[in-house]
Design a protein around this motif. Sequence first.
Motif, short mmCIF file in Angstrom:
data_model
loop_
_atom_site.label_atom_id
_atom_site.label_comp_id
_atom_site.label_asym_id
_atom_site.label_seq_id
_atom_site.Cartn_x
_atom_site.Cartn_y
_atom_site.Cartn_z
N PRO A 197 -0.96 -10.02 -3.97
CA PRO A 197 -0.45 -9.79 -5.32
C PRO A 197 0.72 -8.79 -5.32
N SER A 198 1.67 -9.02 -6.19
CA SER A 198 2.82 -8.13 -6.31
C SER A 198 2.75 -7.26 -7.56
N ARG A 199 1.68 -7.41 -8.33
CA ARG A 199 1.44 -6.57 -9.51
C ARG A 199 -0.07 -6.49 -9.75
N ILE A 236 -17.31 -3.73 -7.29
CA ILE A 236 -17.37 -3.81 -5.82
C ILE A 236 -16.33 -4.79 -5.30
N ILE A 237 -16.21 -5.95 -5.97
CA ILE A 237 -15.20 -6.94 -5.59
C ILE A 237 -13.80 -6.35 -5.73
N ALA A 238 -13.54 -5.70 -6.87
CA ALA A 238 -12.22 -5.12 -7.12
C ALA A 238 -11.87 -4.08 -6.05
N ALA A 239 -12.83 -3.25 -5.69
CA ALA A 239 -12.57 -2.22 -4.67
C ALA A 239 -12.28 -2.85 -3.32
N LYS A 267 -8.28 -4.09 0.93
CA LYS A 267 -7.77 -5.02 1.93
C LYS A 267 -6.33 -5.45 1.66
N LEU A 268 -6.00 -5.68 0.39
CA LEU A 268 -4.67 -6.20 0.05
C LEU A 268 -3.69 -5.13 -0.37
N SER A 269 -4.13 -3.87 -0.34
CA SER A 269 -3.25 -2.74 -0.71
C SER A 269 -2.59 -2.98 -2.06
N ALA A 270 -3.41 -3.38 -3.03
CA ALA A 270 -2.92 -3.71 -4.37
C ALA A 270 -3.92 -3.19 -5.39
#
Length: 324
Positions: A29-31, A51-54, A59-62
């Motif tokens: 994701p870019s935003r 937990i999913i959001a964290a 992992k995706l640095s987003a």
Amino acid sequence: MRIVKFVSTLAMATVLSAGAVRAQDAPYPSRPVMLVVPFAAGGGVDIAGRIIAAALSKKLSATFVVENRPGAGGSVASNFVARAAPDGYTLFVGAPGPMTVAPALFPDEKVDPITQFDPIILFANMPGIVVTRNELGVSNMRELVALSKSQPGKLTMASAGSGSILQLMGEYLQDQLGFKWTHVPYKGSSPALAALMAKQVDVMVDVVPTAAPYVRSKDLKAIAVTIPNRSSQLPDVPTLSEAGYQGFNMGSWMALMAPKGTPPEIVTKLNQVLNDALTTQEMQDHLKTMGAEPEGGAPQRVTERLQEELPRWKKIVETAGLRN
């Protein structure tokens, strides 16, 4: 003059085209990405969503943020996400309530989880469990079924409320095994369990996380879990299939979903990240703390669960007279 105009137009088209390609090729994701939870903060689905959001953020640095949108059994949130742009920036933390129960309870909401959503991953499952008050005098499922059949309608079944997934699980058990309990609804699982321990009701179909503390303290009697395999939280409690009752798989699962038409490469990326996360000790410890069992696998597992539960709960809602 015409040549100059043509060249100018061509140059502009090239610039715009290049800009579009760069936008499409921007890494996802870019935003910030919004994960919509269909219940208030603090419950099992909300905790799973966080937990999913964290995990995705790490992992995706987003930035993945949770937004709670409770109401109408989860239909408020599912309607919102179903109508969102299918670009991967609005996701849904699905559960049986909004995904398979609400379509039967609130048909006017017209939310179809199969045609309006793309599944990403079946993330975790909270197994169901049959518990009784200690004084009922039964020690296993066969004895409970025999007692229930010998006294039709006499035994009382507590639930977390009319139309709750816990009531429907209890109604389905009765329907499949051929006996009848009298339903006594409460405003949540905690008061229902309290009533069971106070001997005001006889039996309840709950989920393991909320019932387990009272089973461990021996304030309640655990009869059977309602999934194919034993629960890691209560490994000494047998399954219904071990008692001779096959084909049961009931609990409160959590899945990540996206609006229909979300690019498959985004679905695949999110699925892979969360499958990897589910293999880590950190994630397994998080789920164990909340009383959930890790799931994972291909997105198709979510569709299979929906196809299994939608007709089941529709039938139970109709036979129990619960439709709004």
